[in-house]
Scaffold this motif. Structure first.
Motif, PDB file in Angstrom:
ATOM      1  N   ASP A  89       0.824  -1.213   0.000  1.00 12.73           N
ATOM      2  CA  ASP A  89       0.000   0.000   0.000  1.00 12.73           C
ATOM      3  C   ASP A  89       0.863   1.270   0.000  1.00 12.73           C
ATOM      4  OD1 ASP A  89      -2.572   1.200   0.025  1.00 12.73           O
ATOM      5  OD2 ASP A  89      -2.133   1.839   2.094  1.00 12.73           O
ATOM      6  N   ASP A  92       3.161   3.878  -4.519  1.00 16.93           N
ATOM      7  CA  ASP A  92       2.148   4.479  -5.403  1.00 16.93           C
ATOM      8  C   ASP A  92       2.478   4.319  -6.873  1.00 16.93           C
ATOM      9  OD1 ASP A  92       0.357   5.845  -3.451  1.00 16.93           O
ATOM     10  OD2 ASP A  92       2.303   6.680  -2.850  1.00 16.93           O
ATOM     11  N   ARG A 300      -2.771  10.269  -5.453  1.00 16.73           N
ATOM     12  CA  ARG A 300      -4.060  10.924  -5.193  1.00 16.73           C
ATOM     13  C   ARG A 300      -5.219  10.045  -5.660  1.00 16.73           C
ATOM     14  NH1 ARG A 300      -4.052  16.998  -7.084  1.00 16.73           N
ATOM     15  NH2 ARG A 300      -5.324  17.314  -5.238  1.00 16.73           N
ATOM     16  N   MET A 301      -5.072   9.451  -6.824  1.00 16.67           N
ATOM     17  CA  MET A 301      -6.173   8.627  -7.357  1.00 16.67           C
ATOM     18  C   MET A 301      -6.396   7.401  -6.482  1.00 16.67           C
ATOM     19  SD  MET A 301      -6.078   8.821 -11.484  1.00 16.67           S
ATOM     20  CE  MET A 301      -4.393   8.331 -11.744  1.00 16.67           C
ATOM     21  N   ARG A 302      -5.295   6.801  -6.032  1.00 15.67           N
ATOM     22  CA  ARG A 302      -5.435   5.608  -5.198  1.00 15.67           C
ATOM     23  C   ARG A 302      -6.102   5.926  -3.873  1.00 15.67           C
ATOM     24  NH1 ARG A 302      -0.790   3.638  -3.453  1.00 15.67           N
ATOM     25  NH2 ARG A 302      -1.807   1.734  -2.802  1.00 15.67           N
ATOM     26  N   ARG A 303      -6.048   7.187  -3.475  1.00 15.46           N
ATOM     27  CA  ARG A 303      -6.645   7.566  -2.196  1.00 15.46           C
ATOM     28  C   ARG A 303      -7.927   8.358  -2.374  1.00 15.46           C
ATOM     29  NH1 ARG A 303      -1.476   6.766  -1.925  1.00 15.46           N
ATOM     30  NH2 ARG A 303      -0.738   5.503  -0.201  1.00 15.46           N
ATOM     31  N   GLY A 304      -8.528   8.195  -3.531  1.00 12.66           N
ATOM     32  CA  GLY A 304      -9.857   8.766  -3.717  1.00 12.66           C
ATOM     33  C   GLY A 304      -9.863  10.228  -4.078  1.00 12.66           C
ATOM     34  N   GLN A 305      -8.691  10.800  -4.350  1.00  5.09           N
ATOM     35  CA  GLN A 305      -8.683  12.195  -4.787  1.00  5.09           C
ATOM     36  C   GLN A 305      -8.673  12.215  -6.313  1.00  5.09           C
ATOM     37  OE1 GLN A 305      -5.474  14.371  -2.956  1.00  5.09           O
ATOM     38  NE2 GLN A 305      -5.879  13.542  -0.945  1.00  5.09           N
ATOM     39  N   ALA A 306      -9.418  11.266  -6.888  1.00  6.62           N
ATOM     40  CA  ALA A 306      -9.336  11.050  -8.334  1.00  6.62           C
ATOM     41  C   ALA A 306      -9.673  12.298  -9.129  1.00  6.62           C
ATOM     42  CB  ALA A 306     -10.270   9.914  -8.732  1.00  6.62           C
ATOM     43  N   GLN A 310      -7.096  14.100 -11.622  1.00  2.81           N
ATOM     44  CA  GLN A 310      -7.317  14.168 -13.064  1.00  2.81           C
ATOM     45  C   GLN A 310      -7.283  15.602 -13.545  1.00  2.81           C
ATOM     46  OE1 GLN A 310     -10.853  11.882 -13.402  1.00  2.81           O
ATOM     47  NE2 GLN A 310      -9.736   9.969 -13.233  1.00  2.81           N
TER      48      GLN A 310
END
Ligand code: NDP
Length: 318
Positions: A89, A92, A300-306, A310
């Motif tokens: 985890d 990244d 960021r994407m992996r932690r929901g800040q997708a 983007q």
């Protein structure tokens, strides 16, 4: 008149400075993005590339891990290593430095990388997303070229872009990015007939061939933008004297170091082109900057800040 030089060094600094607020935001959430680089064997050029990438991470306060399996590694061993990095985890981004040794099936190893951690943008899922113009991690060198054009006010829309070189890591993805930016794109390669004539039709000419100084002034329409992706080392004094005949300062530098980096574009093109990327200091630094962009975007994407990632990172490279 000499071409305007498009400095990748400056643009790379800007891009990395713009990443700092995003890195701070992740840190406040207890996350320090981490890039794991897998370097198999002792290829000196690869060692330098990986070292530069690790240094860039350090400067931005990102974690990096340098993993060096032996040259004798098998495909199965490398796939196992990548799978382990996929599971971790705290990692990244995963980059597998190419080329891999001949006994290794490179495609199998790249296929093993989790697409969400594929900061090189080489996984078929990310390639497919690029082709169909969806947000995804973009290959760093083509994304860097697009950023360089954008930040120097060169809009590909309606222009004829000629890309010489159809590799999976540079030419092909760059052709798609230019197409998505509404250029009319011609992709050339070693079987293209009358390459100089084709190249001369370009408003934007990209050389990504790995052939020292191949693109001479006769390839270039006066005023065209020329992007030199090639990185070749020359150490033959006779060749240096020939190539730098009209560039005494560069010849002097060569003499001091007994070698020089040279792109695929002949130094005399500076007298014909409207804008030109230097080598070194052109596309190279941007490749590293875009790797940093991708690493932060992946974190960021992996932690929901997708959505945020983007907007600020991944989509910016389209
Ligand atoms: P590849 O060797 O994978 O591909 C080279 C491409 O150039 C091929 O499509 C080949 O055609 C084409 N080509 C070669 N010779 C000719 C010729 N005489 N006429 C027309 N086309 C030709 O190289 P890469 O794409 O990996 O790299 C290209 C260059 O970019 C290299 O110098 C590399 O070091 C550099 N590079 C720089 C980076 C950076 O950060 N600045 C990053 C990545 C690469 P065909 O397919 O027909 O064989």
């Amino acid at each position: 008149m000499a071409a305007r030089l498009l400095s990748g060094t400056e643009t790379s600094k800007q891009i990395q400075a713009e990443l700092l607020p995003q890195i701070e935001e992740l840190k406040r959430a207890g996350v320090i993005p981490c890039l794991a680089a897998v370097l198999v064997g002792d290829n000196p050029a690869s060692q330098i590339y990986v070292r530069n990438k690790m240094r860039a991470c350090e400067k931005l306060g990102l974690h990096s891990e340098h993993i060096t399996p032996p040259t004798s590694s098998t495909t199965a061993e490398l796939v196992g290593l990548v799978q382990e990095l996929n599971r971790r985890d705290d990692v990244d981004g995963i980059l597998v430095q190419l080329p891999l040794p001949p006994q290794v099936d490179t495609q199998q190893v790249l296929l093993a990388v989790d697409p969400a951690k594929d900061v090189d943008g080489f996984h078929p899922m990310n390639v497919g997303a690029l082709v169909s113009k969806r947000d995804a991690l973009r290959p760093c060198t083509p994304a860097g070229v697009m950023e360089l054009l954008r930040r120097h006010g060169i809009d590909p829309e309606g222009q004829h872009a000629v890309v010489i070189g159809r590799s999976d890591i540079v030419g092909k993805p760059l052709a798609f990015l230019l197409l998505h930016a509404h250029a009319t794109v011609t992709l050339c390669h070693s079987r293209t007939r009358d390459l100089p004539a084709m190249a001369r039709t370009a408003d934007i000419l990209v050389a990504a061939m790995g052939r020292t100084a191949y693109v001479t002034p006769e390839f270039v329409r006066p005023g065209a933008t020329v992007i030199d992706v090639g990185i070749n080392r020359i150490d033959d004094p006779a060749l240096a004297e020939k190539l730098f005949a009209r560039h005494p300062q560069r010849l002097e530098k060569f003499r001091q170091k007994d070698s020089a980096l040279m792109g695929d574009v002949h130094p005399d093109v500076v007298e014909v082109a409207g804008a030109l990327t230097p080598v070194p200091g052109g596309v190279g630094p941007l490749t590293i900057a875009m790797l940093m962009v991708n690493t932060v975007a992946a974190a960021r994407m992996r932690r929901g800040q997708a959505a945020a990632a983007q907007r600020s990172g991944v989509a910016a490279a389209t």
